[in-house]
Write a protein that holds these residues in place. Structure first.
Motif, mmCIF file in Angstrom:
data_model
loop_
_atom_site.group_PDB
_atom_site.id
_atom_site.type_symbol
_atom_site.label_atom_id
_atom_site.label_comp_id
_atom_site.label_asym_id
_atom_site.label_seq_id
_atom_site.Cartn_x
_atom_site.Cartn_y
_atom_site.Cartn_z
ATOM 1 N N THR A 38 62.748 61.783 -15.218
ATOM 2 C CA THR A 38 61.888 60.956 -16.068
ATOM 3 C C THR A 38 62.147 61.165 -17.556
ATOM 4 O O THR A 38 61.763 60.313 -18.359
ATOM 5 C CB THR A 38 60.399 61.205 -15.754
ATOM 6 O OG1 THR A 38 60.094 62.586 -15.965
ATOM 7 C CG2 THR A 38 60.076 60.817 -14.310
ATOM 8 N N ALA A 39 62.777 62.277 -17.933
ATOM 9 C CA ALA A 39 63.113 62.526 -19.342
ATOM 10 C C ALA A 39 64.153 63.643 -19.428
ATOM 11 O O ALA A 39 64.170 64.545 -18.594
ATOM 12 C CB ALA A 39 61.877 62.917 -20.141
ATOM 13 N N SER B 261 65.840 66.140 -22.524
ATOM 14 C CA SER B 261 65.824 66.521 -23.937
ATOM 15 C C SER B 261 67.235 66.501 -24.508
ATOM 16 O O SER B 261 68.228 66.494 -23.772
ATOM 17 C CB SER B 261 65.231 67.920 -24.113
ATOM 18 O OG SER B 261 66.159 68.904 -23.683
ATOM 19 N N VAL C 100 60.439 66.345 -25.393
ATOM 20 C CA VAL C 100 60.217 65.304 -24.384
ATOM 21 C C VAL C 100 58.769 65.206 -23.908
ATOM 22 O O VAL C 100 58.391 64.216 -23.291
ATOM 23 C CB VAL C 100 61.165 65.482 -23.172
ATOM 24 C CG1 VAL C 100 62.607 65.249 -23.592
ATOM 25 C CG2 VAL C 100 60.992 66.836 -22.521
#
Length: 165
Positions: free
Chosen positions: A43-44, A46, A143
């Motif tokens: 989902t994310a 960094s 993030v």
């Protein structure tokens, strides 16, 4: 009787580190392996940061520098199953478990799993040293700036405290 089974999903934070070989390629391949897994959704991610190696005795500027990042995932895997998957990905990228805190091609750690707090020989949640590590907190804050590390507080506050020392 019509029974519907629902897959339970959990959010997790995974730290990624590498200080041997082509660190960037290894990082990208590890994230790709996570994203391609049927039971994990990335989902994310960094921005990777370069940091000095940390040993049990402290920082080691003579060791190869680490590339560190944090990946946020949503998964249907239980914590130990997720850890097993991470170990499989590490092995696929040449990780050899020898010296504790030694140099490595790839290190994948579960930092947080759905806010769970537990302690066992093979897995402690949240990660027991995450609150002491700028190389985990800084990418995580990027993030998920409002995230909380269970038992320790807001990661932004933990990071500010570490960086002020």
């Amino acid at each position: 009787m019509n029974v519907q089974l629902r897959r339970i999903e959990a959010d997790a934070v995974i730290a990624v580190g590498s200080n041997l070989g082509d660190r960037t390629a290894t990082f990208m391949a590890a994230v790709r392996a996570l994203a391609e897994a049927d039971d994990i959704e990335v989902t994310a991610i960094s921005t990777p940061i370069e940091t000095v190696a940390v040993r049990p005795t402290g920082e080691d500027a003579d060791a190869p520098a680490y590339l560190n990042a944090v990946v946020l995932v949503r998964t249907t895997l239980a914590p130990r199953a997720l850890l097993s998957r991470l170990h499989d990905i590490e092995r696929a990228h040449g990780r050899v478990r020898g010296e504790r805190w030694g140099d490595r091609t790839l290190d994948l750690d579960i930092i947080d799993y759905a806010g769970m707090q537990s302690s066992a020989d093979d897995l402690t949640l949240p990660h027991p040293r995450a609150h002491e590590r700028v190389f985990v907190l800084r990418p995580w804050a990027e993030v998920a700036p409002d995230a909380v590390l269970p038992g320790h507080g807001r990661i932004a506050d933990l990071l500010a405290e570490l960086e002020s020392r």
